[in-house]
Scaffold this motif. Structure first.
Motif, PDB file in Angstrom:
ATOM      1  N   GLY A   1      -2.577   4.965   1.085  1.00  0.00           N
ATOM      2  CA  GLY A   1      -3.386   3.793   1.397  1.00  0.00           C
ATOM      3  C   GLY A   1      -3.899   3.063   0.174  1.00  0.00           C
ATOM      4  O   GLY A   1      -4.699   2.133   0.293  1.00  0.00           O
TER       5      GLY A   1
ATOM      6  N   LYS B   1       0.850  -1.192   0.000  1.00  0.00           N
ATOM      7  CA  LYS B   1       0.000   0.000   0.000  1.00  0.00           C
ATOM      8  C   LYS B   1       0.884   1.240   0.000  1.00  0.00           C
ATOM      9  O   LYS B   1       1.830   1.320   0.780  1.00  0.00           O
TER      10      LYS B   1
ATOM     11  N   VAL C   1       3.873  -1.028   3.793  1.00  0.00           N
ATOM     12  CA  VAL C   1       3.210   0.265   3.684  1.00  0.00           C
ATOM     13  C   VAL C   1       4.259   1.357   3.505  1.00  0.00           C
ATOM     14  O   VAL C   1       5.200   1.461   4.300  1.00  0.00           O
TER      15      VAL C   1
END
Length: 133
Positions: free
Chosen positions: A14, A10, A99
């Motif tokens: 997001g 991600k 992330v």
């Protein structure tokens, strides 16, 4: 018996980048350690010759994701790209999230048999080490 895992990438907003299914050794001391190794480096926006000499450099988060997939894949089978909707639905025992963050990226993990909260892989490995002493 395989220890299945999936890795969701991600970006900093997001947004879904990729879902990588990993068939074997998906536990934190296996795949988790490998992900930490493969994501260690500098994320840049544009490459300048010599600027990051001696460091692993990724030209954006998409480059990092592609590099991780390349590092995991060593022949036919074992590692596959799946859709976002299949994440967590193909018999995995562990789920990972890579992330994008301000300082590069963070690698998080949760166990399907755990409490469903994601924790940094480093913290999970430290806890396992303490429990094994």
């Amino acid at each position: 018996m395989a220890t299945r895992a999936s890795i969701k990438f991600k970006d900093s907003d997001g947004n879904f980048i990729a879902n990588v299914y990993h068939h074997y050794d998906g536990y934190p001391s296996g795949l988790g350690v490998k992900l930490l190794e493969l994501t260690k480096g500098v994320i840049v926006n544009g490459l300048s010759p010599g600027e990051y000499l001696g460091k692993r450099v990724f030209n954006g988060f998409g480059c990092l994701a592609a590099s991780v997939i390349e590092g995991l894949k060593d022949g036919p089978g074992g590692v596959y790209l799946y859709s976002e909707g299949e994440y967590g639905g193909v018999g995995e025992e562990y789920l990972y999230e890579v992330v994008e963050s301000e300082n590069g990226c963070q690698v998080l993990v949760t166990s399907i048999h755990g409490n469903d909260s994601f924790e940094p892989v480093e913290d999970v490995l430290e806890a396992e080490e303490r429990n094994n002493q």
